[in-house]
Design an enzyme around this catalytic site. Structure first.
Site, PDB file in Angstrom:
ATOM      1  N   SER A  15     127.615  96.515 -22.799  1.00  0.00           N
ATOM      2  CA  SER A  15     128.636  97.568 -22.808  1.00  0.00           C
ATOM      3  C   SER A  15     129.709  97.531 -24.216  1.00  0.00           C
ATOM      4  O   SER A  15     130.291  98.433 -24.828  1.00  0.00           O
ATOM      5  CB  SER A  15     129.870  96.923 -22.224  1.00  0.00           C
ATOM      6  OG  SER A  15     129.854  96.823 -21.067  1.00  0.00           O
ATOM      7  N   CYS A  43     126.408  93.366 -17.219  1.00  0.00           N
ATOM      8  CA  CYS A  43     128.119  94.590 -16.348  1.00  0.00           C
ATOM      9  C   CYS A  43     127.228  94.924 -15.377  1.00  0.00           C
ATOM     10  O   CYS A  43     127.104  95.674 -14.268  1.00  0.00           O
ATOM     11  CB  CYS A  43     129.070  94.752 -16.631  1.00  0.00           C
ATOM     12  SG  CYS A  43     129.818  95.955 -16.489  1.00  0.00           S
ATOM     13  N   LYS A  51     127.121  93.635  -8.631  1.00  0.00           N
ATOM     14  CA  LYS A  51     128.165  92.315  -7.578  1.00  0.00           C
ATOM     15  C   LYS A  51     129.192  92.902  -7.235  1.00  0.00           C
ATOM     16  O   LYS A  51     129.401  92.899  -5.615  1.00  0.00           O
ATOM     17  CB  LYS A  51     128.788  91.920  -8.539  1.00  0.00           C
ATOM     18  CG  LYS A  51     129.733  90.016  -8.271  1.00  0.00           C
ATOM     19  CD  LYS A  51     131.163  91.049  -7.547  1.00  0.00           C
ATOM     20  CE  LYS A  51     131.795  91.834  -8.892  1.00  0.00           C
ATOM     21  NZ  LYS A  51     132.115  90.437  -9.954  1.00  0.00           N
ATOM     22  N   GLY A 175     128.967  75.775  -8.256  1.00  0.00           N
ATOM     23  CA  GLY A 175     130.644  76.069  -9.526  1.00  0.00           C
ATOM     24  C   GLY A 175     131.110  76.833  -8.070  1.00  0.00           C
ATOM     25  O   GLY A 175     131.768  77.064  -7.382  1.00  0.00           O
ATOM     26  N   TYR A 178     134.395  82.075 -10.860  1.00  0.00           N
ATOM     27  CA  TYR A 178     134.195  84.112 -11.060  1.00  0.00           C
ATOM     28  C   TYR A 178     132.707  84.015  -9.633  1.00  0.00           C
ATOM     29  O   TYR A 178     132.758  84.419  -8.484  1.00  0.00           O
ATOM     30  CB  TYR A 178     134.241  84.458 -11.907  1.00  0.00           C
ATOM     31  CG  TYR A 178     135.286  85.155 -12.450  1.00  0.00           C
ATOM     32  CD1 TYR A 178     136.024  84.313 -13.605  1.00  0.00           C
ATOM     33  CD2 TYR A 178     135.791  86.026 -12.395  1.00  0.00           C
ATOM     34  CE1 TYR A 178     137.170  84.832 -14.080  1.00  0.00           C
ATOM     35  CE2 TYR A 178     137.236  87.016 -13.430  1.00  0.00           C
ATOM     36  CZ  TYR A 178     138.018  85.464 -14.193  1.00  0.00           C
ATOM     37  OH  TYR A 178     138.870  86.627 -14.872  1.00  0.00           O
ATOM     38  N   VAL A 181     132.716  81.669  -6.758  1.00  0.00           N
ATOM     39  CA  VAL A 181     133.540  81.827  -5.555  1.00  0.00           C
ATOM     40  C   VAL A 181     133.510  83.812  -5.033  1.00  0.00           C
ATOM     41  O   VAL A 181     132.990  83.925  -3.486  1.00  0.00           O
ATOM     42  CB  VAL A 181     135.085  81.688  -5.522  1.00  0.00           C
ATOM     43  CG1 VAL A 181     135.261  80.856  -5.774  1.00  0.00           C
ATOM     44  CG2 VAL A 181     135.783  83.151  -6.434  1.00  0.00           C
ATOM     45  N   GLU A 182     132.770  84.384  -5.561  1.00  0.00           N
ATOM     46  CA  GLU A 182     132.371  86.160  -5.123  1.00  0.00           C
ATOM     47  C   GLU A 182     130.880  85.544  -4.304  1.00  0.00           C
ATOM     48  O   GLU A 182     130.853  86.237  -3.784  1.00  0.00           O
ATOM     49  CB  GLU A 182     131.896  86.827  -6.671  1.00  0.00           C
ATOM     50  CG  GLU A 182     133.915  86.997  -7.427  1.00  0.00           C
ATOM     51  CD  GLU A 182     133.725  88.178  -8.778  1.00  0.00           C
ATOM     52  OE1 GLU A 182     132.262  87.975  -9.211  1.00  0.00           O
ATOM     53  OE2 GLU A 182     134.498  88.559  -9.077  1.00  0.00           O
ATOM     54  N   ARG A 205     139.390  76.849 -11.581  1.00  0.00           N
ATOM     55  CA  ARG A 205     140.585  76.254 -12.902  1.00  0.00           C
ATOM     56  C   ARG A 205     141.184  76.821 -13.621  1.00  0.00           C
ATOM     57  O   ARG A 205     140.513  77.978 -14.280  1.00  0.00           O
ATOM     58  CB  ARG A 205     139.593  75.255 -13.437  1.00  0.00           C
ATOM     59  CG  ARG A 205     140.047  74.387 -14.118  1.00  0.00           C
ATOM     60  CD  ARG A 205     139.329  73.264 -14.376  1.00  0.00           C
ATOM     61  NE  ARG A 205     138.214  73.647 -14.988  1.00  0.00           N
ATOM     62  CZ  ARG A 205     137.867  73.086 -16.264  1.00  0.00           C
ATOM     63  NH1 ARG A 205     138.962  73.626 -17.241  1.00  0.00           N
ATOM     64  NH2 ARG A 205     137.267  73.486 -17.041  1.00  0.00           N
ATOM     65  N   HIS A 438     156.653 103.290   0.647  1.00  0.00           N
ATOM     66  CA  HIS A 438     155.636 102.942   2.176  1.00  0.00           C
ATOM     67  C   HIS A 438     154.936 103.059   2.806  1.00  0.00           C
ATOM     68  O   HIS A 438     155.492 104.688   3.185  1.00  0.00           O
ATOM     69  CB  HIS A 438     157.409 102.647   3.141  1.00  0.00           C
ATOM     70  CG  HIS A 438     157.306 102.181   4.056  1.00  0.00           C
ATOM     71  ND1 HIS A 438     157.638 100.741   4.780  1.00  0.00           N
ATOM     72  CD2 HIS A 438     157.350 102.586   5.090  1.00  0.00           C
ATOM     73  CE1 HIS A 438     157.345 100.228   5.123  1.00  0.00           C
ATOM     74  NE2 HIS A 438     157.780 101.358   6.444  1.00  0.00           N
ATOM     75  N   GLU A 443     154.532  97.409  -1.738  1.00  0.00           N
ATOM     76  CA  GLU A 443     156.289  97.815  -2.351  1.00  0.00           C
ATOM     77  C   GLU A 443     156.476  96.329  -2.380  1.00  0.00           C
ATOM     78  O   GLU A 443     157.337  95.956  -2.677  1.00  0.00           O
ATOM     79  CB  GLU A 443     156.228  98.395  -1.194  1.00  0.00           C
ATOM     80  CG  GLU A 443     156.339  97.854   0.299  1.00  0.00           C
ATOM     81  CD  GLU A 443     156.837  98.667   1.567  1.00  0.00           C
ATOM     82  OE1 GLU A 443     158.046  99.929   1.414  1.00  0.00           O
ATOM     83  OE2 GLU A 443     156.146  99.176   2.538  1.00  0.00           O
TER      84      GLU A 443
END
Ligand code: NDP
Length: 454
Positions: A15, A43, A51, A175, A178, A181-182, A205, A438, A443
């Protein structure tokens, strides 16, 4: 005759490198770019893009379940085919690689396929040829790093996990950042029995504590098995599977182990040591605000310099670098404050500015916290127990919103807009004066009137 073959020689077509090459060329500079793997870098090929596609795939799981309360009946139980997802992803990435190639060609950037090595302040060797360049830009990114555990060779890294031969019915990720957990969320959503193993007491963390706790609870509700305060001692093959022994004495049998234990700068074989280029203590390249290294003709940007490892940061650095070196006006240093980020775990996290803990340290007069934790309207009929968290951190002295955090559907989409307000240093009074839309979840960010705590 020009003294150099090129004004700028970029190493790495990810990138940051591609953006710098194209924008420099647009100013009239003669630019070449070397790439030995794939156009678009991490990326496009093994990061954000695939991802996000896999995350979309995983979200269908919830969508099928949620649809019943809205009157839908599926003709049969949905089945997931890994090969279809993987191969469609491969085709999409090929398309993007092509676009990157055409962008470079259209910008008159010379693309050289090969591994480049810096041989002097103004010289690069590639495919046996020596090229002279006035400036050389190192944009080689990072590479997954796997700790030295017994049987580590049986783990896959985040480059390889996208192209697994077969679908892991049982999946384990090591681990708590990012990627961990992804991918725990992705494989859980796709139907794996998913485990996340993290050495600390709570993952992510550095993120807001309440966001981390909320995410833990939501991921657990969705069925991800979280193992905290332990790590992998050993990985042993058993047939086609692996037996994973944890330091807490537990043993798990899984089909795939993903090591998502961070990334290191990709500097091997680049020739930087021969030139004595100064590095930071963590091994990334040290640069000044113009992205110049200790050798002034050699520049660097992106993951390799160790800032926030995020594509938009590399892009911003590229634009800045080009302004510094090829523009008419000299910009100030790039502002790294208040960079919004999203984690595509399920539900998503979106965050900008200070966490509550950071604000408590930095705001001397104290902070005000406004929070809403609710079951989104969609789930009144879906029956899902998923909840959404929204939170504003306000500096009491100035009334300025210094942090905004969300865990919930499309948190990244929503926090991007809030990030403008936080960067513009708007106050809680400005948020309150904004009329909501709304019915949306968003909101809540302009209707949180009651103070949750100081
Ligand atoms: P991170 O640095 O985010 O996380 C690494 C994790 O591995 C941490 O939880 C760390 O624990 C743990 N760890 C490190 N060393 C060991 C070890 N020896 N044994 C056990 N655990 C260990 O790295 P990732 O690989 O997740 O991602 C790399 C970067 O890529 C991210 O930081 C992010 O900048 C970027 N990224 C961004 C995404 C996005 O924008 N959505 C998505 C994916 C990646 P501890 O916390 O205790 O140090």
């Amino acid at each position: 005759m020009a003294q150099y073959d090129y004004d700028l020689f970029v190493i790495g077509a990810g990138s940051g490198g591609v953006r710098a090459a194209r924008t420099a060329a647009a100013t009239g500079a003669r630019v070449a770019i070397a790439e030995d793997r794939y156009l678009g870098g991490t990326c496009v090929n093994v990061g954000c893009v695939p991802k996000k596609l896999y995350s979309y795939a995983a979200h269908f799981h919830d969508a099928f379940e949620d649809s019943a309360g809205f009157g839908w009946t599926l003709p049969e139980a949905p089945r997931f085919d890994w090969a279809t997802l993987r191969d469609n992803k491969i085709e999409e990435i090929k398309r993007l690689n092509g676009i990157y190639g055409r962008l470079l060609e259209g910008a008159d950037v010379m693309l050289l396929n090969g591994r480049a090595r810096i041989t002097g302040p103004h010289s690069v060797e590639i495919n046996g040829e020596t090229i002279a360049a006035e400036k050389i830009l190192v944009a080689t990114g990072g590479w997954p790093w796997v700790p030295d555990i017994e049987g580590a060779e049986h783990a896959v890294d985040s480059n390889r996990v996208f192209d697994l031969e077969s679908f892991p019915e049982r999946f384990l990720v090591l681990g708590g950042g990012y990627i961990a957990v992804e991918f725990a969320s992705i494989f859980n959503g796709l139907g794996s029995d998913a485990h996340l193993v993290y050495r600390g007491e709570l993952f992510l963390r550095g993120f807001d504590r309440e966001v981390r706790e909320f995410t833990r609870d939501e991921m657990q509700k969705k069925g991800v098995n979280l193992h905290f305060e332990t790590t992998i001692e050993r990985i042993e093959p058993v047939g086609d599977a692996y037996r994973v022994s944890l330091t807490n004495g537990e043993t798990l049998e899984v089909d795939v182990v993903l090591a998502a234990t961070g990334r290191r700068p990709n500097l091997t074989g680049l020739g930087l040591d021969a030139l004595d280029i100064e590095l930071n203590p963590n091994g990334t390249i040290k640069v000044d605000e113009c992205y110049q290294t200790s050798e002034p003709s050699i520049l660097a940007l992106g993951d390799v310099i160790g800032g926030p490892e995020l594509t938009p940061v590399a892009l911003a650095e590229a634009m800045h670098l080009v302004q510094h070196h090829y523009g008419d006006a000299t910009p100030g240093p790039l502002d790294y404050q208040d960079i919004a980020t999203a984690v595509f775990c399920h539900p998503n996290i979106g965050t900008v500015g200070l966490s509550e803990e950071e604000a408590r340290e930095q705001c001397e007069a104290g902070v005000r916290i406004y929070r809403a934790d609710f079951r989104p309207m969609k789930h009144t009929l879906s029956g899902s127990q998923e909840r959404c968290l929204m939170k504003l951190v306000v500096d009491d002295a100035t009334d300025r919103v210094v942090g905004a955090h969300m865990v919930g559907d499309d948190a990244g989409e929503l926090i991007q807009g809030i990030a403008i307000a936080v960067r513009a240093r708007l106050t809680k009074t400005d948020f309150d004066a904004t009329v909501g839309i709304h019915p949306t979840s968003a909101e809540e960010f302009v209707t949180m009137r009651s103070l949750s705590r100081r």
